[in-house]
Design an enzyme around this catalytic site. Structure first.
Site, PDB file in Angstrom:
ATOM      1  N   HIS A  72       0.829  -1.208   0.000  1.00 28.60           N
ATOM      2  CA  HIS A  72       0.000   0.000   0.000  1.00 28.60           C
ATOM      3  C   HIS A  72       0.864   1.258   0.000  1.00 28.60           C
ATOM      4  O   HIS A  72       1.941   1.292   0.595  1.00 28.60           O
ATOM      5  CB  HIS A  72      -0.997   0.008   1.166  1.00 28.60           C
ATOM      6  CG  HIS A  72      -0.397  -0.016   2.538  1.00 28.60           C
ATOM      7  ND1 HIS A  72       0.020   1.119   3.189  1.00 28.60           N
ATOM      8  CD2 HIS A  72      -0.157  -1.033   3.401  1.00 28.60           C
ATOM      9  CE1 HIS A  72       0.475   0.811   4.388  1.00 28.60           C
ATOM     10  NE2 HIS A  72       0.386  -0.499   4.547  1.00 28.60           N
ATOM     11  N   ASP A  74      -0.330   4.298   1.017  1.00 24.45           N
ATOM     12  CA  ASP A  74      -0.752   5.288   2.016  1.00 24.45           C
ATOM     13  C   ASP A  74      -0.083   5.053   3.361  1.00 24.45           C
ATOM     14  O   ASP A  74       0.468   3.987   3.632  1.00 24.45           O
ATOM     15  CB  ASP A  74      -2.276   5.303   2.171  1.00 24.45           C
ATOM     16  CG  ASP A  74      -2.852   3.957   2.602  1.00 24.45           C
ATOM     17  OD1 ASP A  74      -2.383   2.920   2.104  1.00 24.45           O
ATOM     18  OD2 ASP A  74      -3.771   3.951   3.451  1.00 24.45           O
ATOM     19  N   GLU A 138      -5.146   1.679   2.558  1.00 24.75           N
ATOM     20  CA  GLU A 138      -5.054   0.467   3.384  1.00 24.75           C
ATOM     21  C   GLU A 138      -5.255   0.793   4.854  1.00 24.75           C
ATOM     22  O   GLU A 138      -5.776  -0.024   5.605  1.00 24.75           O
ATOM     23  CB  GLU A 138      -3.701  -0.215   3.185  1.00 24.75           C
ATOM     24  CG  GLU A 138      -3.622  -1.633   3.781  1.00 24.75           C
ATOM     25  CD  GLU A 138      -3.223  -1.671   5.247  1.00 24.75           C
ATOM     26  OE1 GLU A 138      -3.418  -2.706   5.886  1.00 24.75           O
ATOM     27  OE2 GLU A 138      -2.722  -0.637   5.772  1.00 24.75           O
ATOM     28  N   GLU A 167       4.455  -5.722   3.841  1.00 26.00           N
ATOM     29  CA  GLU A 167       4.274  -5.176   5.196  1.00 26.00           C
ATOM     30  C   GLU A 167       5.535  -5.485   6.011  1.00 26.00           C
ATOM     31  O   GLU A 167       6.171  -6.515   5.802  1.00 26.00           O
ATOM     32  CB  GLU A 167       3.051  -5.811   5.880  1.00 26.00           C
ATOM     33  CG  GLU A 167       1.716  -5.425   5.275  1.00 26.00           C
ATOM     34  CD  GLU A 167       1.259  -4.012   5.639  1.00 26.00           C
ATOM     35  OE1 GLU A 167       1.991  -3.290   6.351  1.00 26.00           O
ATOM     36  OE2 GLU A 167       0.172  -3.630   5.179  1.00 26.00           O
ATOM     37  N   HIS A 345       3.480   2.898  12.574  1.00 26.94           N
ATOM     38  CA  HIS A 345       2.544   3.867  13.154  1.00 26.94           C
ATOM     39  C   HIS A 345       3.129   4.594  14.373  1.00 26.94           C
ATOM     40  O   HIS A 345       2.455   5.427  14.966  1.00 26.94           O
ATOM     41  CB  HIS A 345       1.200   3.227  13.563  1.00 26.94           C
ATOM     42  CG  HIS A 345       0.482   2.523  12.445  1.00 26.94           C
ATOM     43  ND1 HIS A 345      -0.803   2.082  12.567  1.00 26.94           N
ATOM     44  CD2 HIS A 345       0.875   2.201  11.199  1.00 26.94           C
ATOM     45  CE1 HIS A 345      -1.182   1.485  11.429  1.00 26.94           C
ATOM     46  NE2 HIS A 345      -0.160   1.552  10.588  1.00 26.94           N
TER      47      HIS A 345
HETATM   48 ZN   LIG Z   1       0.884  -1.352   6.419  1.00 24.83          ZN
END
Ligand SMILES: [Zn+2]
Length: 370
Positions: A72, A74, A138, A167, A345
């Site tokens: 992804h 984003d 995503e 990922e 994150h």
């Molecule tokens: Zn991710």
């Protein structure tokens, strides 16, 4: 306005820096998708498609097997103050690139882009055809997923025999993923004034057996294709009661079940309905698990290539990722990319850049049949 030529660098650190410095918080992926599309359209060996802010590029060498590399574009929102533009710290193998997206998951995107440019050029043909999928949305609700949209609009573009999702995994292979099911387990009672409680039936007290069952539940450890998945069954919320002087007539225990890929979604739901057979059970959220698929011959070759580079054996994935979406399309899939998943994150998101070359080289060995 970002010059798409910024992605043309063959140096992985420069490439990752350029990708990260084009901000692409979910819903705002167009500039990065444009740059990715421009780079890929410049490669004569790739057939390129655009769908919204998703870009798909494919080799068409007529090989009998096709590998899908997907990731992804984003990211989650920036911190305050913003953790972009990126900054590079350290020296040599200890260099780290800091900033939003460095781990989740632009390091994986950088590796995929470098391979997309390289593999298929004269003298660098892959042994399998390769499809590169770069998609939007995503990190937001499932209904917006760019990969889900592609699966609806152009399932033919996602077709393949095996998929690797970029990922972050710290350059380990993480196979499959656990499913997740959230249910409300409800009890009913009869409301009454608490001064005359014998006239009522307390719905919160009626939840005691539910909590006892959860507290005593022995969560399974399940082996699937050689990987051991550790399940979990937990109360994650409880509501009940309307006032300080009323015997409550309703109580809801919210339960989350993380289940191994040995069960389908329907089997997982059936398991909960049997456990809580005395109560009303309402499903509020459900995502299927995905088998690791490591018995597939292409997967076995991939595992061998990674083992030779890193010495790392495959591990189970405990969270839910888009590998489950590939599993629904009938394509076995694993996660494999640079970056510590615990830093995804995080405010101090950063990647050890040495991991990029490790991942690129392992994927290249595999796809070149080295
Ligand atoms: Zn991710």
């Amino acid at each position: 306005m970002t010059d798409p030529a910024t992605l043309a660098s063959s140096d992985l650190v420069d490439l990752l820096t350029a990708i990260c410095d084009i901000e692409s918080v979910s819903g705002d992926e167009t500039a990065l998708a444009d740059a990715v599309e421009a780079l890929l359209r410049g490669q004569p060996h790739l057939d390129v498609h655009r769908d919204g802010d998703a870009v798909v590029a494919r080799t068409t060498l007529g090989r009998d097997r096709r590998v899908v590399l997907a990731g992804h574009l984003d990211t989650v929102p920036l911190t305050d103050p913003p953790n972009l533009p990126t900054r590079l710290t350290g020296t040599g193998d200890d260099r780290e690139l800091w900033g939003r997206g460095t781990v989740d998951m632009k390091a994986g995107i950088a590796v995929m882009l470098a391979l997309a440019v390289e593999l298929g050029r004269p003298g660098a043909e892959p042994v399998a055809d390769v499809t590169y999928v770069f998609y939007d949305h995503e990190e937001v609700e499932e209904s917006k997923s760019g990969l889900g949209r592609l699966a609806r609009n152009r399932p033919d573009l996602l077709a393949g025999d095996f998929a690797v999702l970029g990922e972050p995994t710290s350059a380990d292979i993480e196979g499959g993923c656990q499913g997740t099911l959230r249910v409300d387990v409800r009890t009913r009672g009869v409301a009454a004034h608490s001064a005359r409680s014998w006239r009522g039936e307390n719905a919160i007290h009626a939840a005691a057996p539910i909590l006892a069952l959860l507290a005593g539940y022995d969560a399974a450890q399940v082996e699937v294709d050689g990987l051991v998945y550790r399940e979990g069954l937990n109360a994650v919320g409880i509501t009940g009661g309307i006032a300080g002087n009323v015997v409550p007539d309703a109580c809801t225990v919210t339960v989350n079940y993380r289940f191994a890929p040995s069960r389908t979604l329907a089997e997982a739901e059936q398991h909960l309905r049997e456990l809580f057979a005395d109560h009303e059970v309402v499903v509020t959220d459900a995502s299927p698990a995905a088998r690791p698929g490591l018995d597939d011959p292409l997967a076995a070759e991939f595992v061998a290539a990674v083992l030779a580079r890193t010495g790392g054996a495959p591990k189970p994935k405990f969270g839910w990722t888009d590998v489950a979406r590939f599993a629904e399309l009938g394509i076995p899939a694993v996660n494999f990319a640079p970056g510590d998943p615990l830093l995804a994150h995080a405010d101090d998101e950063r990647v050890r850049v040495a991991e990029l070359a490790v991942c690129r080289d392992a994927l290249r060995d595999w796809l070149r049949g080295a």
